[in-house]
Design an enzyme around this catalytic site. Structure first.
Site, PDB file in Angstrom:
ATOM      1  N   LYS A 115     -13.471   2.799 -11.193  1.00 34.84           N
ATOM      2  CA  LYS A 115     -14.254   4.041 -11.176  1.00 34.84           C
ATOM      3  C   LYS A 115     -15.048   4.223 -12.456  1.00 34.84           C
ATOM      4  CE  LYS A 115     -11.844   6.952  -7.849  1.00 34.84           C
ATOM      5  NZ  LYS A 115     -11.110   8.188  -7.644  1.00 34.84           N
ATOM      6  N   LYS A 207     -13.077  -1.962   0.050  1.00 43.33           N
ATOM      7  CA  LYS A 207     -12.370  -0.872   0.733  1.00 43.33           C
ATOM      8  C   LYS A 207     -13.358   0.117   1.355  1.00 43.33           C
ATOM      9  CE  LYS A 207     -10.670   2.380  -1.787  1.00 43.33           C
ATOM     10  NZ  LYS A 207      -9.998   3.209  -2.797  1.00 43.33           N
ATOM     11  N   LYS A 210     -15.244   6.835   0.337  1.00 42.31           N
ATOM     12  CA  LYS A 210     -16.181   7.962   0.353  1.00 42.31           C
ATOM     13  C   LYS A 210     -17.308   7.731  -0.632  1.00 42.31           C
ATOM     14  CE  LYS A 210     -12.440  11.257   0.870  1.00 42.31           C
ATOM     15  NZ  LYS A 210     -11.580  12.176   0.155  1.00 42.31           N
TER      16      LYS A 210
HETATM   17  P1  TYM Z   1      -7.853   9.815  -1.630  1.00 42.78           P
HETATM   18  O1  TYM Z   1      -8.365  11.195  -1.507  1.00 42.78           O
HETATM   19  O2  TYM Z   1      -8.758   8.771  -2.193  1.00 42.78           O
HETATM   20  O3  TYM Z   1      -7.370   9.287  -0.223  1.00 42.78           O
HETATM   21  C1  TYM Z   1      -6.449  10.014   0.576  1.00 42.78           C
HETATM   22  C2  TYM Z   1      -5.514   9.050   1.281  1.00 42.78           C
HETATM   23  O4  TYM Z   1      -6.271   8.129   2.073  1.00 42.78           O
HETATM   24  C3  TYM Z   1      -5.870   6.799   1.759  1.00 42.78           C
HETATM   25  N1  TYM Z   1      -7.037   5.911   1.869  1.00 42.78           N
HETATM   26  C4  TYM Z   1      -7.057   4.803   2.617  1.00 42.78           C
HETATM   27  N2  TYM Z   1      -6.129   4.222   3.402  1.00 42.78           N
HETATM   28  C5  TYM Z   1      -6.472   3.087   4.051  1.00 42.78           C
HETATM   29  N3  TYM Z   1      -7.701   2.510   3.937  1.00 42.78           N
HETATM   30  C6  TYM Z   1      -8.673   3.047   3.163  1.00 42.78           C
HETATM   31  N4  TYM Z   1      -9.872   2.490   3.068  1.00 42.78           N
HETATM   32  C7  TYM Z   1      -8.368   4.256   2.456  1.00 42.78           C
HETATM   33  N5  TYM Z   1      -9.070   5.052   1.623  1.00 42.78           N
HETATM   34  C8  TYM Z   1      -8.243   6.054   1.267  1.00 42.78           C
HETATM   35  C9  TYM Z   1      -5.397   6.870   0.306  1.00 42.78           C
HETATM   36  O5  TYM Z   1      -4.542   5.795   0.002  1.00 42.78           O
HETATM   37  C10 TYM Z   1      -4.698   8.202   0.304  1.00 42.78           C
HETATM   38  O6  TYM Z   1      -3.377   8.067   0.783  1.00 42.78           O
HETATM   39  N6  TYM Z   1      -4.958   9.874  -5.705  1.00 42.78           N
HETATM   40  C11 TYM Z   1      -4.986  10.170  -4.293  1.00 42.78           C
HETATM   41  C12 TYM Z   1      -4.646  11.594  -3.960  1.00 42.78           C
HETATM   42  C13 TYM Z   1      -3.391  12.109  -4.573  1.00 42.78           C
HETATM   43  C14 TYM Z   1      -2.064  11.844  -4.136  1.00 42.78           C
HETATM   44  C15 TYM Z   1      -1.220  12.584  -4.991  1.00 42.78           C
HETATM   45  C16 TYM Z   1      -1.539  11.063  -3.097  1.00 42.78           C
HETATM   46  C17 TYM Z   1      -3.293  12.963  -5.629  1.00 42.78           C
HETATM   47  N7  TYM Z   1      -1.992  13.247  -5.880  1.00 42.78           N
HETATM   48  C18 TYM Z   1       0.179  12.543  -4.858  1.00 42.78           C
HETATM   49  C19 TYM Z   1      -0.139  11.036  -2.971  1.00 42.78           C
HETATM   50  C20 TYM Z   1       0.692  11.760  -3.834  1.00 42.78           C
HETATM   51  C21 TYM Z   1      -6.374   9.892  -3.759  1.00 42.78           C
HETATM   52  O7  TYM Z   1      -7.347   9.853  -4.500  1.00 42.78           O
HETATM   53  O8  TYM Z   1      -6.458   9.788  -2.419  1.00 42.78           O
END
Ligand code: TYM
Length: 345
Positions: A115, A207, A210
């Site tokens: 990032k 991957k 967004k």
């Molecule tokens: P975020 O918002 O990027 O994504 C949310 C969830 O979607 C999953 N994900 C995917 N799974 C499969 N294939 C993909 N291409 C893909 N893109 C996203 C992510 O793995 C996630 O589960 N840091 C985290 C949010 C967070 C969090 C937490 C998660 C903050 N605190 C505590 C668990 C526990 C994030 O940016 O997810």
């Protein structure tokens, strides 16, 4: 060993449209887990602002992601749905973890490197400390299970390291206060199934994300049927027909990705999908894939839109969720403060 009550926590950033990766990698798993566990699902707006967010858009996105999570099947009455910034304990515990985690640990985080890119000096301090806030999210509730996609694995390992270091640094204080040993549980990642890493439709080695500048790389949960059809039609593939077994997917990342998406949507294993479509051309497979994707995505999109017509109702859900989250978090934070020596009694 202390046995911690089983509790699920997971989060999602309100940074724009939810896509099929979020849905299949995380949200469908949340929906399944709510049958068997006490769950907290958090819209992580404090994580979102580690990179620039337009304030008005952030407010809208927080509501829309909340609506989408509910539209996908999460029950906000039975479980806790809230946005992170309403529970100040997340930020407070994150600060304490900033003082527990080591610079070296965070410097190894691949997501920060990706990032921040080449301009690391310009990245926000928040982006660097991001995983500490994530550890705080989970441990503020002493959560034991965390369903996420594969891209969050390294962050979860860091959460475990933080929990372990806290437990060991403060073991004497925990004992003196007569608290149970193993103050924090070591949270377990739940990463399983055919959809742990959904890839870009234009590049099977990147991957689905967004932040990809091209919208053609992803299926958004708000895309209509025509858009979904067009995106799958234009999805990159190779010239060979589909193989009949999983071994035949090796070295064919785009084919592997589309088969994985179909498998996750249908609730089948990849092998089953290949036994049905082995030998088919991609044109035929893409039609079947579009059909099943529209079948799953359209009702979620429609319900999200319906919920978004009443933002007051979504805000009320978030306020209620935050109050219930605080009721769990407050006593944990209080004992953390005692353990660290920030409060006396
Ligand atoms: P975020 O918002 O990027 O994504 C949310 C969830 O979607 C999953 N994900 C995917 N799974 C499969 N294939 C993909 N291409 C893909 N893109 C996203 C992510 O793995 C996630 O589960 N840091 C985290 C949010 C967070 C969090 C937490 C998660 C903050 N605190 C505590 C668990 C526990 C994030 O940016 O997810």
């Amino acid at each position: 060993m202390t046995t911690h009550t089983s509790r699920v926590f997971s989060g999602i950033q309100p940074t724009g449209n939810l896509h099929l990766g979020n849905y299949l990698g995380a949200i469908t798993k949340w929906v399944a887990l709510q049958e068997s566990h006490e769950c907290l699902f958090c819209v992580v707006d404090l994580h979102a602002i580690t990179v620039w967010q337009d304030p008005a858009e952030l407010v809208r996105n927080t509501r829309e992601v909340t609506a989408a999570v509910i539209a996908a099947g999460i029950d906000p009455k039975k479980h806790i749905v809230f946005n992170q910034s309403q529970v100040s304990g997340h930020a407070e515990l994150a600060w304490i973890f900033n003082c527990v985690a080591r610079m070296g640990w965070l410097s190894r985080m691949t997501q920060f490197k990706e990032k921040a890119g080449k301009h690391r000096e310009n990245a926000s301090v928040g982006l660097f400390a991001y995983p500490n806030l994530m550890a705080a999210d989970i441990l503020l509730y002493k959560a034991t299970h965390v369903p996420v996609g594969d891209d969050q694995k390294q962050h979860l390992e860091l959460s475990r390291d933080i929990a372990q270091k806290f437990n060991s640094d403060f073991a004497a204080s925990v004992a003196a206060l007569d608290l149970a040993a193993d103050f924090f549980p070591l949270p377990e990642p739940l990463i399983a199934g055919p959809a742990t890493r959904i890839m870009s439709l234009r590049d099977g080695r990147a991957k689905m994300s967004k932040s990809d500048p091209s919208d053609m790389t992803r299926i958004n949960m708000m895309d209509d049927a025509n858009t979904i059809a067009r995106k799958f039609q234009k999805a990159r593939t190779d010239p060979e027909p589909l193989p009949s077994s999983e071994a035949g997917l090796e070295g064919r990342p785009e084919a592997d990705n589309l088969v994985g998406i179909y498998a996750a949507l249908a609730g089948h294993a990849k092998a089953e999908v290949l036994s049905e479509f082995g030998g088919s051309q991609f044109s035929a497979f893409k039609k079947a894939l579009t059909e099943i994707a529209v079948e799953r995505v359209a009702p979620v999109a429609a319900e999200t839109k319906r919920l978004m017509d009443d933002p007051g109702q979504i805000d009320a859900i978030l306020v209620d969720g935050a109050a219930r989250a605080r009721a769990i978090a407050d006593p944990v934070l209080r004992s953390v403060k005692q353990v660290v020596g920030l409060i006396q009694d």
